[in-house]
Write an enzyme that holds these catalytic residues in place. Structure first.
Site, PDB file in Angstrom:
ATOM      1  N   ARG A 119      -3.452  63.477  27.931  1.00 24.65           N
ATOM      2  CA  ARG A 119      -3.738  64.671  27.122  1.00 24.65           C
ATOM      3  C   ARG A 119      -3.440  64.406  25.641  1.00 24.65           C
ATOM      4  O   ARG A 119      -4.200  64.802  24.754  1.00 24.65           O
ATOM      5  CB  ARG A 119      -2.904  65.843  27.630  1.00 24.65           C
ATOM      6  N   HIS A 171      -6.058  64.668  22.424  1.00 21.32           N
ATOM      7  CA  HIS A 171      -5.745  65.494  21.267  1.00 21.32           C
ATOM      8  C   HIS A 171      -5.685  64.669  19.988  1.00 21.32           C
ATOM      9  O   HIS A 171      -6.020  65.164  18.912  1.00 21.32           O
ATOM     10  CB  HIS A 171      -4.432  66.237  21.494  1.00 21.32           C
ATOM     11  N   ASN A 190      -0.824  71.601  20.647  1.00 23.70           N
ATOM     12  CA  ASN A 190       0.076  70.471  20.892  1.00 23.70           C
ATOM     13  C   ASN A 190       1.521  70.856  21.185  1.00 23.70           C
ATOM     14  O   ASN A 190       2.356  69.984  21.405  1.00 23.70           O
ATOM     15  CB  ASN A 190       0.052  69.524  19.687  1.00 23.70           C
ATOM     16  N   HIS A 239      -8.485  66.355  34.472  1.00 23.76           N
ATOM     17  CA  HIS A 239      -7.679  67.456  35.007  1.00 23.76           C
ATOM     18  C   HIS A 239      -7.423  67.302  36.506  1.00 23.76           C
ATOM     19  O   HIS A 239      -6.806  68.167  37.123  1.00 23.76           O
ATOM     20  CB  HIS A 239      -8.365  68.795  34.735  1.00 23.76           C
TER      21      HIS A 239
END
Length: 329
Positions: free
Chosen positions: A65, A69, A97, A195
């Site tokens: 993740r 980002h 975040n 995911h």
């Protein structure tokens, strides 16, 4: 003297020019970039991940993740790792975040590489390599990670908020965010497959359970039985900011196709997950993946991850090599 250019030639030259821009942005990335300057770099990353991540399996999803980002803000330049200062709110402080974790892990890997080869391996490459190894060690796919990225020195919370699509995104918002980074609809569907591992805070989707349109209602796109389970056993309080839920229930530690099966059952946990079956084109990709093998999914995911890893990279004389990933030199 004016030279007349035929339309076809003009178009062809334009395409060459555009391709040249794309190539110049990522062309200096190469496999085994550190072969001479820091020969053991990739092996040191691999060994550290293999030793420590199995003890904390949820860390793999967290690092993955973080990598997403990072790449969606100023490209894959390690800017997500930079700490805020008195004069600047860095990406870490942005809403997307605030639940990202694993920064200390990246710092430890970087310190090992600094001890081995001071000032050689960028934080951006550390994050890219650690991400790949984290997924591999959990039994997921591997992919090519060409290296040679250099680090950014600008990190803005505002830019992170503006560029990282929130979990409440619909398909239009998701596609816009991905298109802005050179990724297409297929990439969106494939990369959303990440995911299949990891956890999510109730707060990132509780509005779907308790107040979807501001009238105390539930998102009709979510399977009502699944919503009832979440409300009764997991996210009992609409204001719960601490409880975490498996994004791929029953299979959240295994990198597999289960996530896509849940989408077709209307059991995607985020609105951004459910969005993938709101268009015939996106849903077709989901269906196609489920008809294929897990090996095919791995191959597709590998290609999409390598593509993402080239987003707006800094190479050559651009950027810097940060000694400490949390500091912008």
């Amino acid at each position: 003297m004016m030279i007349r250019m035929f339309p076809g030639l003009r178009a062809a030259l334009s395409m060459v020019f555009v391709f040249g821009l794309v190539a110049s942005a990522s062309g200096q990335l190469q496999m085994n970039y550190y072969a001479k300057s820091c020969p053991r770099a990739e092996k040191l990353v691999q060994d550290y991940v293999r030793e420590h991540v199995p003890r904390s399996p949820n860390l793999a999803a967290a690092i993955l993740r973080m990598y997403f980002h990072d790449c969606f803000v100023r490209g894959c330049d390690g800017s997500v790792l930079i700490n805020s200062t008195a004069n600047n709110r860095a990406e870490k402080e942005s809403i997307p975040n605030q639940t990202v974790r694993g920064f200390d892990f990246i710092d430890r890997v970087k310190s090992i590489l600094e001890a081995e080869c001071p000032g050689i391996v960028s934080c951006a490459d550390v994050l890219a390599l650690v991400t790949r190894e984290c997924i591999v060690v959990t039994g997921g796919p591997s992919w090519r990670v060409p290296t040679g990225r250099r680090d950014g020195v600008i990190s803005s919370a505002t830019e992170a908020t503006n560029n990282i699509p929130p979990p409440s995104s619909n398909l239009t918002t998701l596609q816009r965010a991905f298109t802005n980074k050179g990724l297409d609809l297929k990439d969106l569907v494939i990369l959303s497959g990440s995911h299949t591992i990891g956890l999510s805070h109730c707060s990132s989707f509780s509005s779907r359970l308790y107040n979807f349109t501001g009238k105390g209602d539930q998102d009709p796109a979510m399977d009502p039985k699944y919503a009832a389970i979440l409300k009764s056993k997991k996210c009992r309080n609409p204001n719960d900011n601490n409880t975490v839920v498996e994004m791929d229930p029953g299979s959240f530690k295994t990198f597999d196709l289960s996530y896509y099966s849940l989408l077709l059952k209307r059991r995607g946990i985020h609105q951004s997950d459910s969005a993938l079956i709101t268009s015939s084109s996106a849903k077709a990709y989901v269906t196609e993946l489920l008809k294929g093998s897990q090996e095919n999914f791995y191959a597709e995911f590998a290609l999409a991850m390598e593509k993402m890893g080239r987003i707006e990279v800094k190479t050559g004389s651009a950027g810097v090599i940060r000694k400490h990933c949390a500091l912008a030199n």
